[in-house]
Motif scaffolding. Structure first.
Motif, short mmCIF file in Angstrom:
data_model
loop_
_atom_site.label_atom_id
_atom_site.label_comp_id
_atom_site.label_asym_id
_atom_site.label_seq_id
_atom_site.Cartn_x
_atom_site.Cartn_y
_atom_site.Cartn_z
N LEU A 56 0.83 -1.20 0.00
CA LEU A 56 0.00 0.00 0.00
C LEU A 56 0.86 1.25 0.00
CD1 LEU A 56 -2.57 -1.04 2.73
CD2 LEU A 56 -2.93 -1.02 0.26
N PRO A 57 0.36 2.32 -0.58
CA PRO A 57 1.07 3.60 -0.52
C PRO A 57 1.05 4.16 0.90
CG PRO A 57 -0.87 3.75 -1.95
CD PRO A 57 -0.86 2.39 -1.37
N ASN A 58 1.97 5.06 1.17
CA ASN A 58 1.95 5.72 2.48
C ASN A 58 0.79 6.72 2.53
OD1 ASN A 58 2.77 8.23 1.36
ND2 ASN A 58 4.91 7.69 1.57
N GLY A 59 0.53 7.26 3.70
CA GLY A 59 -0.61 8.14 3.89
C GLY A 59 -0.60 9.37 3.00
N GLU A 60 0.56 10.00 2.86
CA GLU A 60 0.66 11.19 2.02
C GLU A 60 0.33 10.86 0.57
OE1 GLU A 60 4.15 14.22 0.51
OE2 GLU A 60 4.38 13.28 2.47
N THR A 61 0.82 9.74 0.10
CA THR A 61 0.55 9.34 -1.29
C THR A 61 -0.91 8.97 -1.48
OG1 THR A 61 2.83 8.58 -1.51
CG2 THR A 61 1.25 7.74 -3.12
N LEU A 62 -1.50 8.30 -0.50
CA LEU A 62 -2.93 7.99 -0.58
C LEU A 62 -3.76 9.26 -0.72
CD1 LEU A 62 -3.31 5.16 2.05
CD2 LEU A 62 -3.93 4.99 -0.36
N ILE A 63 -3.39 10.28 0.02
CA ILE A 63 -4.13 11.56 -0.06
C ILE A 63 -3.98 12.18 -1.44
CG2 ILE A 63 -4.19 13.93 0.81
CD1 ILE A 63 -3.47 12.69 3.59
N LYS A 64 -2.77 12.15 -2.00
CA LYS A 64 -2.55 12.69 -3.34
C LYS A 64 -3.38 11.94 -4.37
CE LYS A 64 2.18 14.33 -2.69
NZ LYS A 64 3.58 14.15 -3.12
N ILE A 65 -3.40 10.62 -4.27
CA ILE A 65 -4.18 9.80 -5.22
C ILE A 65 -5.67 10.11 -5.07
CG2 ILE A 65 -4.89 7.45 -5.81
CD1 ILE A 65 -2.04 6.57 -4.91
N ALA A 66 -6.15 10.14 -3.84
CA ALA A 66 -7.57 10.42 -3.60
C ALA A 66 -7.96 11.79 -4.13
CB ALA A 66 -7.88 10.30 -2.11
N ASP A 67 -7.12 12.78 -3.91
CA ASP A 67 -7.41 14.12 -4.42
C ASP A 67 -7.43 14.13 -5.94
OD1 ASP A 67 -7.60 15.14 -1.85
OD2 ASP A 67 -5.61 16.07 -1.87
#
Length: 66
Positions: free
Chosen positions: A40-51
């Motif tokens: 899984l991506p880290n939290g910061e990357t998850l936020i970038k993807i979701a945005d």
């Protein structure tokens, strides 16, 4: 779960995972790792993807279907 949702959202937006990754500053090697190992991506990357894909982090992680 993450990879399938990420890939399907990319396709729904008319793109593929590698161009999305490039746009948000992630290497194609990381994308391959997610696909091949299920990591899984880290939290910061998850936020970038979701945005970028206009969805929630919870959706990407399979915690909700909304």
């Amino acid at each position: 779960m993450f990879w399938e949702r990420f890939y399907n959202l990319c396709v729904a937006c008319g793109t593929k995972p590698n161009p999305v990754a490039k746009t948000i500053g992630i290497s194609s090697g990381v994308i391959s790792k997610w696909k091949n190992t299920g990591s899984l991506p880290n939290g910061e990357t998850l936020i970038k993807i979701a945005d970028y894909l206009d969805c929630s982090v919870d959706y990407l992680l399979g915690r909700t279907d909304n």
